[in-house]
Design a protein around this motif. Sequence first.
Motif, PDB file in Angstrom:
ATOM      1  N   GLY A 180     -12.055  -4.241 -29.807  1.00  0.00           N
ATOM      2  CA  GLY A 180     -10.976  -5.416 -30.402  1.00  0.00           C
ATOM      3  C   GLY A 180     -10.880  -6.292 -28.809  1.00  0.00           C
ATOM      4  N   LEU A 181     -11.114  -5.918 -27.881  1.00  0.00           N
ATOM      5  CA  LEU A 181     -10.841  -6.445 -26.522  1.00  0.00           C
ATOM      6  C   LEU A 181     -11.947  -7.201 -26.018  1.00  0.00           C
ATOM      7  CD1 LEU A 181      -8.305  -3.946 -24.848  1.00  0.00           C
ATOM      8  CD2 LEU A 181      -7.706  -5.931 -26.176  1.00  0.00           C
TER       9      LEU A 181
ATOM     10  N   LYS B 133     -16.822  -7.975 -13.785  1.00  0.00           N
ATOM     11  CA  LYS B 133     -17.968  -7.769 -13.053  1.00  0.00           C
ATOM     12  C   LYS B 133     -19.051  -6.893 -13.888  1.00  0.00           C
ATOM     13  CE  LYS B 133     -19.164  -8.063  -8.460  1.00  0.00           C
ATOM     14  NZ  LYS B 133     -19.133  -7.323  -6.854  1.00  0.00           N
ATOM     15  N   LEU B 134     -20.233  -7.223 -14.173  1.00  0.00           N
ATOM     16  CA  LEU B 134     -21.136  -6.308 -14.565  1.00  0.00           C
ATOM     17  C   LEU B 134     -22.038  -5.665 -13.694  1.00  0.00           C
ATOM     18  CD1 LEU B 134     -22.442  -8.916 -17.355  1.00  0.00           C
ATOM     19  CD2 LEU B 134     -20.905  -7.089 -17.639  1.00  0.00           C
ATOM     20  N   ASP B 135     -21.803  -4.374 -13.927  1.00  0.00           N
ATOM     21  CA  ASP B 135     -22.702  -3.442 -13.152  1.00  0.00           C
ATOM     22  C   ASP B 135     -24.221  -3.399 -13.344  1.00  0.00           C
ATOM     23  OD1 ASP B 135     -22.034  -0.803 -11.469  1.00  0.00           O
ATOM     24  OD2 ASP B 135     -23.521   0.010 -13.190  1.00  0.00           O
ATOM     25  N   GLU B 136     -24.931  -2.723 -12.578  1.00  0.00           N
ATOM     26  CA  GLU B 136     -26.425  -2.967 -12.836  1.00  0.00           C
ATOM     27  C   GLU B 136     -26.721  -2.140 -14.119  1.00  0.00           C
ATOM     28  OE1 GLU B 136     -28.389  -1.621  -9.050  1.00  0.00           O
ATOM     29  OE2 GLU B 136     -27.242  -2.694  -8.266  1.00  0.00           O
ATOM     30  N   SER B 137     -26.074  -1.124 -14.351  1.00  0.00           N
ATOM     31  CA  SER B 137     -26.576  -0.407 -15.664  1.00  0.00           C
ATOM     32  C   SER B 137     -26.086  -0.911 -16.939  1.00  0.00           C
ATOM     33  CB  SER B 137     -25.474   1.008 -15.680  1.00  0.00           C
ATOM     34  OG  SER B 137     -24.186   0.550 -15.943  1.00  0.00           O
TER      35      SER B 137
ATOM     36  N   PHE C  61      -9.778  -4.723 -20.133  1.00  0.00           N
ATOM     37  CA  PHE C  61     -10.739  -5.984 -20.382  1.00  0.00           C
ATOM     38  C   PHE C  61     -11.965  -5.505 -19.538  1.00  0.00           C
ATOM     39  CE2 PHE C  61      -7.815  -9.540 -21.530  1.00  0.00           C
ATOM     40  CZ  PHE C  61      -6.989  -8.814 -22.643  1.00  0.00           C
ATOM     41  N   GLU C  62     -11.886  -4.914 -18.425  1.00  0.00           N
ATOM     42  CA  GLU C  62     -13.142  -4.444 -17.583  1.00  0.00           C
ATOM     43  C   GLU C  62     -13.912  -3.991 -18.160  1.00  0.00           C
ATOM     44  OE1 GLU C  62     -11.771  -3.122 -14.020  1.00  0.00           O
ATOM     45  OE2 GLU C  62     -10.110  -4.495 -13.773  1.00  0.00           O
ATOM     46  N   VAL C  63     -15.300  -4.191 -17.877  1.00  0.00           N
ATOM     47  CA  VAL C  63     -16.319  -3.348 -18.381  1.00  0.00           C
ATOM     48  C   VAL C  63     -16.744  -2.060 -17.426  1.00  0.00           C
ATOM     49  CG1 VAL C  63     -18.685  -3.882 -19.260  1.00  0.00           C
ATOM     50  CG2 VAL C  63     -17.390  -5.630 -18.946  1.00  0.00           C
TER      51      VAL C  63
END
Length: 486
Positions: free
Chosen positions: A394-395, A400-404, A451-453
């Motif tokens: 729900g968020l 930033k997106l990691d390589e994984s 919110f961070e990935v």
Amino acid sequence: MEIPISELVLADPGLPVPNPTNPYWLQPPHSLSRTQSATLPSTTDVVIIGSGITASSASRTLLENHPTYHITVLEARTLCSGATGRNGGHLVAYGGLVYSDLKKNFGEEQARQTVKFTFDNIERTKELIAKYGKDAEYRDVTRVRGFEDNATFESAKKSIAEFEEDNSDMAGMYRIITKEVAAKMYGVNSIVGAVLFAAGALWPYRLITNIFEHLSEKYDSRLSLETSTPALEIIHDQSASSHPYLVQTPRGAIRASHVVHCTNGHSGCLLPKIRGALFPMRGSMTVQDLEGRVPNRGDHMSWSLHHAPKFDPSTGLTQIGTFYLQQNHHSRLFFFGGERKNATETLTADDSVESNTSVEGLQEKLSTLFGLDPGVLSRVVSSWSGIMGFTSDGLPLVGKLDESVTGRAGRSEWIAAGFNGMGMSMCVLAGERLAKKILGQEDVGIIPGAFEVTKERLETSLKSEISVANMEAIFSSTIGREARAK
Ligand SMILES: Cc1cc2nc3c(=O)[nH]c(=O)nc-3n(C[C@H](O)[C@H](O)[C@H](O)COP(=O)(O)OP(=O)(O)OC[C@H]3O[C@@H](n4cnc5c(N)ncnc54)[C@H](O)[C@@H]3O)c2cc1C
């Protein structure tokens, strides 16, 4: 034949379809609607994919905060033709109404940060409206949030109480009213009670296209707006150290130092590993004319109706249970959105199709809401569909997106997407603060940690299995019944 929910949720959303339905908001199209350079630039500092409210905010912030950066916005269709150009036009922070769930799922600190983020976002958006929204018809309104069942009303009241107890500095924003007061003072019928709070209503397409117009005039040599230019593939080429990303489009490839995904419900197309954790949901919108049968309250009120998801065995259709309404104070027209349809019609990224059953449902509900004879329906002036980005927890995904996650080498891909149908309450600050992070600024302001990935989020709450279970809870129990009802 019904498609299993898991297949719908995990499907590749693909690129935005080339022949979408035509929202009332997009008429007339802005002069930049089909803008593009004669030739796609071969190199840019930042490629932003998408041209909705999030992309406009990220673009503006990058241009305003860096003296030389060149920004290229790639938009698959016309400018701002995604959810931002198709939504209900409500500027609403749900705050206390969702606080209990946020606290239960993410803890008190993240719940507070998230709520605060949405309140700050509303203020920031209003500043932009004051600057760029001269024709966006913004109104400060009292939102009447009506509840159609006791359980939903009780849980909203409990959430507000918990919010006020934990956050005394933000108390006093909500007023709970009875169904009698709702009917007498606000013209809202067929509910068990309501909550009043401050909100806004506007014409988002005009605001966002005005911002792009301003940016393209002020930063003429540093901004390339490329519509009809879908990003087809992203390649990371380690041999090109300063501009290692190669973004393929039908008009050629463009090299960039950073890539920013502002693609909302379509994000899984270029980021297959997040498919399912972030998935598309098609929403329905109408413009209806009640031809003067109710007073014009559009300059000071907006409405929403809520109930638990409901299956109707006589039609085989599900109502998800959220309906949102504003009235244009000049034209008196009602802009009303909500769903009455099955899973296959909902869990899709194709906005070339409308749901007739949802449109009919919205006509009926408008009459019931205002206590009109249910046999007297409005005139439907316009209807369309649009694609929202939903997530398993729900968020939104902001950071930033990691390589994984990208499946590509390189650490300069970023995302702000998955706003769960509530993007107007988050996108401006999400785009702004993400852009400041890209620039390496220290004083970015808070983006809630939730919110961070992060690896932890990916291992716990941001998972396709959870999305499938959530959607099954809404639709799946109804699938057998849908089949039987046919
Ligand atoms: C029917 C409906 C009603 C809604 N009502 C409300 C409301 O009243 N209030 C509220 O707060 N929120 C509402 N929302 C949600 C809100 O509109 C969104 O959360 C918000 O607009 C998201 O903005 P965005 O810029 O992130 O995404 P979008 O506006 O969807 O922009 C994404 C853009 O990316 C483009 N794109 C995607 N993939 C590619 C690619 N590969 N290459 C190039 N371009 C690409 C798309 O064409 C699109 O223009 C509603 C949404 C819908 C659909």
